[in-house]
Write a protein that holds these residues in place. Structure first.
Motif, PDB file in Angstrom:
ATOM      1  N   VAL A  20       0.830  -1.212   0.000  1.00  0.00           N
ATOM      2  CA  VAL A  20       0.000   0.000   0.000  1.00  0.00           C
ATOM      3  C   VAL A  20       0.863   1.259   0.000  1.00  0.00           C
ATOM      4  CG1 VAL A  20      -1.716   1.280   1.321  1.00  0.00           C
ATOM      5  CG2 VAL A  20      -1.922  -1.184   1.081  1.00  0.00           C
ATOM      6  N   GLY A  41      -7.967   4.871  -2.036  1.00  0.00           N
ATOM      7  CA  GLY A  41      -7.158   3.657  -2.103  1.00  0.00           C
ATOM      8  C   GLY A  41      -5.676   3.902  -2.336  1.00  0.00           C
ATOM      9  N   GLY A  43      -3.543   5.130  -0.245  1.00  0.00           N
ATOM     10  CA  GLY A  43      -2.726   4.907   0.952  1.00  0.00           C
ATOM     11  C   GLY A  43      -2.711   6.048   1.956  1.00  0.00           C
ATOM     12  N   THR A  46      -3.743   4.934   5.510  1.00  0.00           N
ATOM     13  CA  THR A  46      -2.684   4.045   6.009  1.00  0.00           C
ATOM     14  C   THR A  46      -1.520   4.875   6.540  1.00  0.00           C
ATOM     15  OG1 THR A  46      -3.339   2.345   4.428  1.00  0.00           O
ATOM     16  CG2 THR A  46      -1.122   2.167   5.355  1.00  0.00           C
TER      17      THR A  46
HETATM   18  P1  ADP Z   1      -7.054   5.938   1.118  1.00  0.00           P
HETATM   19  O1  ADP Z   1      -7.192   6.450   2.523  1.00  0.00           O
HETATM   20  O2  ADP Z   1      -6.078   6.706   0.299  1.00  0.00           O
HETATM   21  O3  ADP Z   1      -8.374   5.821   0.429  1.00  0.00           O
HETATM   22  P2  ADP Z   1      -6.203   3.485   2.421  1.00  0.00           P
HETATM   23  O4  ADP Z   1      -4.908   3.835   3.066  1.00  0.00           O
HETATM   24  O5  ADP Z   1      -7.398   3.431   3.292  1.00  0.00           O
HETATM   25  O6  ADP Z   1      -6.444   4.453   1.179  1.00  0.00           O
HETATM   26  O7  ADP Z   1      -6.092   2.074   1.708  1.00  0.00           O
HETATM   27  C1  ADP Z   1      -5.138   1.794   0.712  1.00  0.00           C
HETATM   28  C2  ADP Z   1      -5.224   0.338   0.352  1.00  0.00           C
HETATM   29  O8  ADP Z   1      -4.845  -0.476   1.440  1.00  0.00           O
HETATM   30  C3  ADP Z   1      -6.625  -0.109  -0.037  1.00  0.00           C
HETATM   31  O9  ADP Z   1      -6.522  -0.959  -1.169  1.00  0.00           O
HETATM   32  C4  ADP Z   1      -7.098  -0.860   1.169  1.00  0.00           C
HETATM   33  O10 ADP Z   1      -7.995  -1.882   0.802  1.00  0.00           O
HETATM   34  C5  ADP Z   1      -5.825  -1.433   1.724  1.00  0.00           C
HETATM   35  N1  ADP Z   1      -5.884  -1.615   3.187  1.00  0.00           N
HETATM   36  C6  ADP Z   1      -6.008  -0.619   4.095  1.00  0.00           C
HETATM   37  N2  ADP Z   1      -6.008  -1.111   5.346  1.00  0.00           N
HETATM   38  C7  ADP Z   1      -5.906  -2.459   5.230  1.00  0.00           C
HETATM   39  C8  ADP Z   1      -5.847  -3.547   6.167  1.00  0.00           C
HETATM   40  N3  ADP Z   1      -5.894  -3.324   7.490  1.00  0.00           N
HETATM   41  N4  ADP Z   1      -5.740  -4.785   5.671  1.00  0.00           N
HETATM   42  C9  ADP Z   1      -5.658  -5.006   4.341  1.00  0.00           C
HETATM   43  N5  ADP Z   1      -5.707  -4.042   3.403  1.00  0.00           N
HETATM   44  C10 ADP Z   1      -5.824  -2.783   3.832  1.00  0.00           C
END
Ligand code: ADP
Ligand code: MG
Length: 239
Positions: A20, A41, A43, A46
């Motif tokens: 990610v 999506g 990151g 995250t």
């Molecule tokens: P954003 O906030 O930019 O929309 P995220 O950071 O929420 O993006 O997510 C980025 C990617 O990481 C996505 O494809 C999401 O499905 C994946 N992801 C986020 N958290 C988890 C987790 N705890 N386990 C598995 N995949 C995750």
């Protein structure tokens, strides 16, 4: 203040590994207001979780002042987070069965019962977010904008040096969003609080000192208010 060095983050689910964050470097100065934008999506959340010590990177370093969050035990990170970081989530995450005051006081409870000082602090915070007189109301009886302000008061109750906000205006109409952004900007200026805000709204990002554009797990572009073409950049975005 905040230093992110060569951070990678992958999630493993069964046989599947998803990378990610693919090597992120970022420095946020003390007292800076930084906005993070980018496609869904990419990151952003995250990264915010890593900055707040809610999770650890697969590789690389996340430092806040002298502390390396990536090297801390979970217990130490929890304590560090409580002392230094305030978190505002998009969906507020208030406890609906509790009153406004009880929600704001919640991060204090883990350290013992409330003192008179704590109570004074809570009333003062409710005043500064424009919720005076509503402390005794149940949180779920408030409007969305009011609930977001409760969440901000809760994030500030421990006087964090860093405020992290994940789409804090995402569920609000323009007027409520403006109120929240004005509040965040004021906190940033008056208390020299470092703020990192994820947003999909260029209007919201326009309140920040710098905008970081995320794309597919890496920083694609950084635009600063000091840049000559900053205004033009925002205008192009809105066009
Ligand atoms: P954003 O906030 O930019 O929309 P995220 O950071 O929420 O993006 O997510 C980025 C990617 O990481 C996505 O494809 C999401 O499905 C994946 N992801 C986020 N958290 C988890 C987790 N705890 N386990 C598995 N995949 C995750
Ligand atoms: Mg997100």
């Amino acid at each position: 203040m905040i230093k992110v060095r060569n951070v990678r983050k992958e999630f493993v689910q069964g046989q599947e590994r998803t990378e990610v964050l693919k090597g992120v470097d970022l420095t946020v100065e003390e007292g800076e207001f930084l906005a993070i934008m980018g496609p869904s999506g990419s990151g952003k959340s995250t990264l915010l979780h890593l900055l707040g010590g809610l999770d650890t990177p697969t590789e690389g370093e996340v430092r806040i002042r002298q502390s390396d969050l990536s090297q801390m035990s979970e217990k130490k990170r929890t304590i560090f987070r409580r002392q230094h970081i305030g978190f505002v989530f998009q969906n507020y995450q208030l406890l609906n069965s509790l009153t406004v005051e009880e929600n704001v006081a919640f991060p204090l409870h883990a350290d013992g019962s409330l003192t008179k000082e704590d109570d004074k602090r809570i009333q003062q915070l409710l005043g500064s977010v424009g919720l005076e007189g509503l402390g005794g109301k149940r949180a779920n009886l408030l409007s969305g904008g009011q609930q977001q302000r409760v969440a901000i008061a809760r994030a500030l109750v421990n006087r964090p040096s860093v405020l992290l906000a994940d789409e804090p205006t995402g569920n609000l109409d323009r007027q409520r969003a403006e109120e929240i952004l004005a509040l965040i900007t004021r906190l940033n200026r008056e208390n020299n609080q470092t703020i990192v805000m994820v947003t999909h709204d260029i209007f919201a990002a326009g309140f920040a000192d710098r905008i970081v554009l995320f794309k597919d797990g890496v920083i694609d572009q950084v635009i600063s208010r000091k840049d000559e073409d900053y205004a033009q950049y925002l205008a192009n975005f809105l066009a």
